[in-house]
Design a protein around this motif. Structure first.
Motif, short mmCIF file in Angstrom:
data_model
loop_
_atom_site.label_atom_id
_atom_site.label_comp_id
_atom_site.label_asym_id
_atom_site.label_seq_id
_atom_site.Cartn_x
_atom_site.Cartn_y
_atom_site.Cartn_z
N GLU A 53 0.83 -1.20 0.00
CA GLU A 53 0.00 0.00 0.00
C GLU A 53 0.86 1.25 0.00
OE1 GLU A 53 -2.15 -0.94 3.60
OE2 GLU A 53 -0.83 0.35 4.79
N PRO A 54 0.37 2.32 -0.61
CA PRO A 54 1.14 3.57 -0.58
C PRO A 54 1.14 4.18 0.81
CG PRO A 54 -0.95 3.87 -1.72
CD PRO A 54 -0.86 2.43 -1.38
N SER A 55 2.18 4.90 1.11
CA SER A 55 2.30 5.58 2.40
C SER A 55 2.45 7.07 2.13
CB SER A 55 3.51 5.04 3.14
OG SER A 55 3.67 5.71 4.37
N TYR A 56 1.73 7.86 2.90
CA TYR A 56 1.67 9.30 2.61
C TYR A 56 2.15 10.13 3.78
CZ TYR A 56 -1.55 7.70 -1.03
OH TYR A 56 -2.11 7.05 -2.11
N GLU A 117 2.69 11.24 -1.61
CA GLU A 117 3.15 9.86 -1.43
C GLU A 117 4.65 9.82 -1.15
OE1 GLU A 117 1.78 7.02 -4.34
OE2 GLU A 117 3.38 5.60 -3.80
N GLN A 120 6.11 3.06 -0.34
CA GLN A 120 5.19 1.92 -0.18
C GLN A 120 5.47 1.21 1.14
OE1 GLN A 120 3.05 0.43 -2.91
NE2 GLN A 120 3.23 2.55 -3.62
N ARG A 137 10.10 6.13 -1.97
CA ARG A 137 10.06 6.47 -3.40
C ARG A 137 11.44 7.00 -3.84
NH1 ARG A 137 8.86 11.11 -5.76
NH2 ARG A 137 8.41 12.15 -3.79
#
Ligand code: SF4
Ligand code: SF4
Length: 294
Positions: A53-56, A117, A120, A137
């Motif tokens: 899942e993406p992490s923000y 973002e 991940q 990223r």
């Protein structure tokens, strides 16, 4: 118990040790890779990843019509992530640490929280061991918020509460590693008996000493180099937990991405003793002396 495996210097064998510790750890375990800029632990553990899942990070979004240019947000932001230039209010998302001070303080409610973002989070399982890693990223500079997001998974009642935790921490002595080790019960430092290993070990000791946590050291490639690391440990009260020999078969196993303790059974007693010594360190809760040099 949460064990953070760290090193002042990259390339000392920190991830090799983390993987072998995970392999011999006797109780239910979560293996966590917080070396989010260059996570490698999964290459040893080969987990089956079930969630990605993406992490923000939260960042400010400004309603230009509501904003009165009062400068409350620019004054409170410690990171210069908001600026007012003439009549223009601008944000610099890459510099924002997501602290939320600006949207909390804005008298006009002109700031809402948006998101950017960071990378991940991957969650899975390697045999009986649960596994979590963060992957920053490419080009992203803000690793501490991603590290904190990964650690939140451990605290969110995801079935981890009854498990010990081994953290593969980032190398170095700056914000990422402090964020990675600050909740640990024990810090295990991996070094090598060289002038470089000694210098960076002392830096790490100095950085972590204010956290007041028990620390021990693993000397990797123990039969090369000098005795200076040993003398340093004795002088500063740093417990030597294990010495891993400099052997060709260990280097070959590492080069093939294998967990050394699984490939070379003769190493198993060494790592089982290491587990016992980490637990003793934890039980005695004996923080290392603060280091005043290096
Ligand atoms: S605090 Fe709110 S109103 Fe004041 S300058 Fe910032 S965004 Fe505008
Ligand atoms: S969230 Fe914090 S760091 Fe980001 S712009 Fe607002 S005050 Fe600055």
């Amino acid at each position: 118990m949460i064990v953070a495996v760290a090193s002042g210097k990259g390339g000392t064998g920190k991830t090799t040790v983390s993987a072998s510790l995970a392999s011999v750890w006797p109780s239910p375990l979560v293996a966590v890779d917080l070396d989010v800029e260059a996570p490698n632990l999964h290459l040893f553990l080969n987990p089956e990843i079930s969630v990605q899942e993406p992490s923000y990070i939260e960042i400010p979004e400004i309603d230009d019509d509501r904003c009165t240019r009062c400068r409350a947000c620019t004054d409170i932001c410690q990171f210069k992530a908001i600026g007012i230039f003439g009549d223009v209010v601008m944000t610099f998302p890459e510099m924002c640490h997501g602290c939320g001070a600006c949207w909390t303080i804005c008298p006009e409610k002109a700031i809402t929280s948006g998101k950017r973002e960071l990378g991940q989070i991957l969650i899975g399982r390697s045999g009986q061991t649960k596994f979590i890693m963060g992957r920053l990223r490419v080009g992203e500079a803000m690793s501490p918020p991603l590290i904190r997001n990964v650690k939140r998974h451990l605290n969110n009642g995801n079935g981890y509460a009854d498990r010990d935790v081994i953290i593969d921490a980032p190398p170095g002595v700056s914000c990422p590693v402090i964020n990675a080790v600050m909740d640990a019960d024990v810090i295990v430092l991996v070094t090598e008996p060289t002038p470089f290993g000694l210098f960076d070990l002392a830096l790490a000791q100095k950085a972590f000493a204010p956290l007041g946590k028990p620390m021990g050291v693993i000397i990797n490639r123990a039969d090369i180099g000098t005795r200076d690391v040993y003398d340093h440990c004795q002088q500063t009260g740093l417990t030597i937990l294990a010495e891993i020999p400099f052997q060709r078969d260990i280097a070959e196993a590492y080069a093939q991405g294998q967990i050394i303790v699984d490939t070379i059974p003769a190493l198993r007693p060494l790592f089982e003793t290491l587990v016992a010594r980490i637990k003793t360190l934890y039980d005695h809760q004996r923080p290392c002396k603060e280091v005043r040099y290096a």
